[in-house]
Design a protein around this motif. Sequence first.
Motif, PDB file in Angstrom:
ATOM      1  N   TRP A  38       0.828  -1.200   0.000  1.00  0.00           N
ATOM      2  CA  TRP A  38       0.000   0.000   0.000  1.00  0.00           C
ATOM      3  C   TRP A  38       0.863   1.251   0.000  1.00  0.00           C
ATOM      4  CZ3 TRP A  38      -5.502   0.910   1.301  1.00  0.00           C
ATOM      5  CH2 TRP A  38      -6.287  -0.217   1.021  1.00  0.00           C
ATOM      6  N   TRP A  39       1.990   1.200   0.698  1.00  0.00           N
ATOM      7  CA  TRP A  39       2.928   2.321   0.732  1.00  0.00           C
ATOM      8  C   TRP A  39       4.320   1.734   0.600  1.00  0.00           C
ATOM      9  CZ3 TRP A  39       2.392   7.274   0.036  1.00  0.00           C
ATOM     10  CH2 TRP A  39       3.425   8.138   0.392  1.00  0.00           C
ATOM     11  N   VAL A  40       5.048   2.115  -0.444  1.00  0.00           N
ATOM     12  CA  VAL A  40       6.338   1.497  -0.712  1.00  0.00           C
ATOM     13  C   VAL A  40       7.435   2.544  -0.883  1.00  0.00           C
ATOM     14  CG1 VAL A  40       5.375  -0.571  -1.789  1.00  0.00           C
ATOM     15  CG2 VAL A  40       5.882   1.407  -3.194  1.00  0.00           C
ATOM     16  N   GLY A  41       8.647   2.117  -0.584  1.00  0.00           N
ATOM     17  CA  GLY A  41       9.832   2.942  -0.771  1.00  0.00           C
ATOM     18  C   GLY A  41      10.973   2.057  -1.221  1.00  0.00           C
ATOM     19  N   GLU A  42      12.163   2.606  -1.222  1.00  0.00           N
ATOM     20  CA  GLU A  42      13.312   1.831  -1.677  1.00  0.00           C
ATOM     21  C   GLU A  42      13.629   0.654  -0.768  1.00  0.00           C
ATOM     22  OE1 GLU A  42      16.903   3.741  -2.805  1.00  0.00           O
ATOM     23  OE2 GLU A  42      15.829   5.408  -3.731  1.00  0.00           O
ATOM     24  N   GLU A  43      13.534   0.856   0.531  1.00  0.00           N
ATOM     25  CA  GLU A  43      13.932  -0.196   1.467  1.00  0.00           C
ATOM     26  C   GLU A  43      12.809  -0.669   2.374  1.00  0.00           C
ATOM     27  OE1 GLU A  43      17.424   0.830   3.592  1.00  0.00           O
ATOM     28  OE2 GLU A  43      18.448   1.593   1.820  1.00  0.00           O
ATOM     29  N   PHE A  44      11.586  -0.350   2.057  1.00  0.00           N
ATOM     30  CA  PHE A  44      10.474  -0.766   2.913  1.00  0.00           C
ATOM     31  C   PHE A  44       9.197  -0.904   2.089  1.00  0.00           C
ATOM     32  CE2 PHE A  44       9.818   3.709   2.593  1.00  0.00           C
ATOM     33  CZ  PHE A  44       8.449   3.867   2.651  1.00  0.00           C
ATOM     34  N   PHE A  45       8.229  -1.572   2.668  1.00  0.00           N
ATOM     35  CA  PHE A  45       6.883  -1.606   2.122  1.00  0.00           C
ATOM     36  C   PHE A  45       5.919  -1.784   3.281  1.00  0.00           C
ATOM     37  CE2 PHE A  45       9.070  -5.599   1.439  1.00  0.00           C
ATOM     38  CZ  PHE A  45       8.281  -6.530   2.092  1.00  0.00           C
ATOM     39  N   ALA A  46       4.732  -1.220   3.131  1.00  0.00           N
ATOM     40  CA  ALA A  46       3.746  -1.247   4.205  1.00  0.00           C
ATOM     41  C   ALA A  46       2.364  -1.481   3.619  1.00  0.00           C
ATOM     42  CB  ALA A  46       3.769   0.074   4.975  1.00  0.00           C
ATOM     43  N   ASP A  47       1.529  -2.081   4.404  1.00  0.00           N
ATOM     44  CA  ASP A  47       0.127  -2.221   4.020  1.00  0.00           C
ATOM     45  C   ASP A  47      -0.730  -2.022   5.256  1.00  0.00           C
ATOM     46  OD1 ASP A  47       0.483  -4.581   5.403  1.00  0.00           O
ATOM     47  OD2 ASP A  47      -0.381  -5.862   3.872  1.00  0.00           O
ATOM     48  N   VAL A  48      -1.918  -2.537   5.243  1.00  0.00           N
ATOM     49  CA  VAL A  48      -2.806  -2.352   6.384  1.00  0.00           C
ATOM     50  C   VAL A  48      -2.559  -3.378   7.488  1.00  0.00           C
ATOM     51  CG1 VAL A  48      -4.589  -1.212   5.031  1.00  0.00           C
ATOM     52  CG2 VAL A  48      -4.628  -3.688   5.255  1.00  0.00           C
ATOM     53  N   TRP A  49      -1.627  -4.307   7.261  1.00  0.00           N
ATOM     54  CA  TRP A  49      -1.362  -5.361   8.236  1.00  0.00           C
ATOM     55  C   TRP A  49       0.005  -5.241   8.903  1.00  0.00           C
ATOM     56  CZ3 TRP A  49      -5.790  -7.596   9.031  1.00  0.00           C
ATOM     57  CH2 TRP A  49      -6.701  -7.681   7.982  1.00  0.00           C
ATOM     58  N   ARG A  50       1.027  -4.809   8.156  1.00  0.00           N
ATOM     59  CA  ARG A  50       2.377  -4.751   8.713  1.00  0.00           C
ATOM     60  C   ARG A  50       3.247  -3.791   7.909  1.00  0.00           C
ATOM     61  NH1 ARG A  50       5.262 -10.171   6.507  1.00  0.00           N
ATOM     62  NH2 ARG A  50       4.300 -10.097   4.475  1.00  0.00           N
ATOM     63  N   VAL A  51       4.409  -3.485   8.499  1.00  0.00           N
ATOM     64  CA  VAL A  51       5.424  -2.658   7.849  1.00  0.00           C
ATOM     65  C   VAL A  51       6.712  -3.464   7.836  1.00  0.00           C
ATOM     66  CG1 VAL A  51       6.782  -0.545   8.008  1.00  0.00           C
ATOM     67  CG2 VAL A  51       4.361  -0.510   8.610  1.00  0.00           C
ATOM     68  N   CYS A  52       7.337  -3.596   6.677  1.00  0.00           N
ATOM     69  CA  CYS A  52       8.576  -4.349   6.538  1.00  0.00           C
ATOM     70  C   CYS A  52       9.689  -3.428   6.055  1.00  0.00           C
ATOM     71  CB  CYS A  52       8.413  -5.495   5.548  1.00  0.00           C
ATOM     72  SG  CYS A  52       7.261  -6.756   6.101  1.00  0.00           S
ATOM     73  N   VAL A  53      10.816  -3.456   6.771  1.00  0.00           N
ATOM     74  CA  VAL A  53      11.994  -2.676   6.405  1.00  0.00           C
ATOM     75  C   VAL A  53      13.070  -3.663   5.976  1.00  0.00           C
ATOM     76  CG1 VAL A  53      13.699  -1.016   7.211  1.00  0.00           C
ATOM     77  CG2 VAL A  53      11.352  -0.908   8.076  1.00  0.00           C
ATOM     78  N   ASN A  54      13.713  -3.382   4.841  1.00  0.00           N
ATOM     79  CA  ASN A  54      14.769  -4.231   4.285  1.00  0.00           C
ATOM     80  C   ASN A  54      14.313  -5.658   4.013  1.00  0.00           C
ATOM     81  OD1 ASN A  54      16.566  -2.093   4.388  1.00  0.00           O
ATOM     82  ND2 ASN A  54      17.237  -2.616   6.453  1.00  0.00           N
ATOM     83  N   ASN A  55      13.054  -5.856   3.765  1.00  0.00           N
ATOM     84  CA  ASN A  55      12.469  -7.167   3.451  1.00  0.00           C
ATOM     85  C   ASN A  55      12.669  -8.220   4.535  1.00  0.00           C
ATOM     86  OD1 ASN A  55      11.440  -6.343   0.979  1.00  0.00           O
ATOM     87  ND2 ASN A  55      13.329  -6.852  -0.083  1.00  0.00           N
ATOM     88  N   THR A  56      13.253  -7.859   5.655  1.00  0.00           N
ATOM     89  CA  THR A  56      13.486  -8.843   6.711  1.00  0.00           C
ATOM     90  C   THR A  56      12.856  -8.438   8.031  1.00  0.00           C
ATOM     91  OG1 THR A  56      15.597  -7.786   7.238  1.00  0.00           O
ATOM     92  CG2 THR A  56      15.655  -9.642   5.707  1.00  0.00           C
ATOM     93  N   ASN A  57      12.894  -7.178   8.363  1.00  0.00           N
ATOM     94  CA  ASN A  57      12.391  -6.701   9.640  1.00  0.00           C
ATOM     95  C   ASN A  57      10.943  -6.264   9.488  1.00  0.00           C
ATOM     96  OD1 ASN A  57      12.099  -5.718  12.191  1.00  0.00           O
ATOM     97  ND2 ASN A  57      13.382  -3.917  11.887  1.00  0.00           N
ATOM     98  N   CYS A  58      10.020  -7.188   9.742  1.00  0.00           N
ATOM     99  CA  CYS A  58       8.599  -6.891   9.595  1.00  0.00           C
ATOM    100  C   CYS A  58       7.964  -6.693  10.960  1.00  0.00           C
ATOM    101  CB  CYS A  58       7.888  -8.016   8.858  1.00  0.00           C
ATOM    102  SG  CYS A  58       8.376  -8.141   7.133  1.00  0.00           S
ATOM    103  N   THR A  59       7.177  -5.650  11.070  1.00  0.00           N
ATOM    104  CA  THR A  59       6.467  -5.337  12.303  1.00  0.00           C
ATOM    105  C   THR A  59       4.965  -5.386  12.038  1.00  0.00           C
ATOM    106  OG1 THR A  59       8.265  -3.844  12.923  1.00  0.00           O
ATOM    107  CG2 THR A  59       6.198  -3.624  14.121  1.00  0.00           C
TER     108      THR A  59
END
Length: 167
Positions: free
Chosen positions: A28-49
Motif C-alpha cells: 500500500w505504501w512502498v519505498g526503496e527499502e520498505f513496504f507497508a500495508d494495512v497489516w504490517r510494515v517491513c523494512v529491508n524485506n526482513t524486519n517486519c512489524t
Amino acid sequence: MLVLLAFIILFHITSAALLFIATIDNAWWVGEEFFADVWRVCVNNTNCTEIGANFQDYSTMQAVQATMILSTILCCIAFLIFLLQLFRLKQGERFVLTSIIQLMSCLCVMIAASIYTDRREDLHKNNPGWYSLTLEGSYGYSFILAWVAFAFTFISGLMYLILRKRK
C-alpha cells in the motif's frame, strides 16, 4: 445474451480478485527499502512489524482492515447471490439484491481507501521510526488496485441494477 452473461461473470470475478490482492498483498505504501500495508510494515524485506495494539492509531488501521475485508466478503456474497438469482428469477426481473450487495462492497472499499489516503501520514508520524518512511515512499500497487476495485465494483453494481434476465 450468453456473451453478455460471460462478460458480467468475468468482470465480477476480476473485481473479487482485485479486492483479494489489495487486501492481502503488502504494497500500500512502498519505498526503496520498505513496504507497508494495512497489516504490517517491513523494512529491508526482513524486519517486519505487525500493526497491533502498540500502534498509535490502531483503531484507524482496524477500520481500514475491517472495511477491506467486508468489501471482499460482500463481493463474494454478491457473486453467489447472482448465480442463485440467475436460475431463480423469472424473465424480465432485475438483479436488485445482487446490485445492492455489490454497491455496498463498492462503498466499503471506497471507505477503506479514503481513510488510508487521508490518515496515511498521521498513521506513520505517530509511530517512532516510521515517519521517515512516509516521506520517502509512494503509494504502492495494492493501494491503486483498491481504487481500481472500487471502480470495478461500482460498474458491476450498476450493471446488475440495469440488467434484466432475458432469453
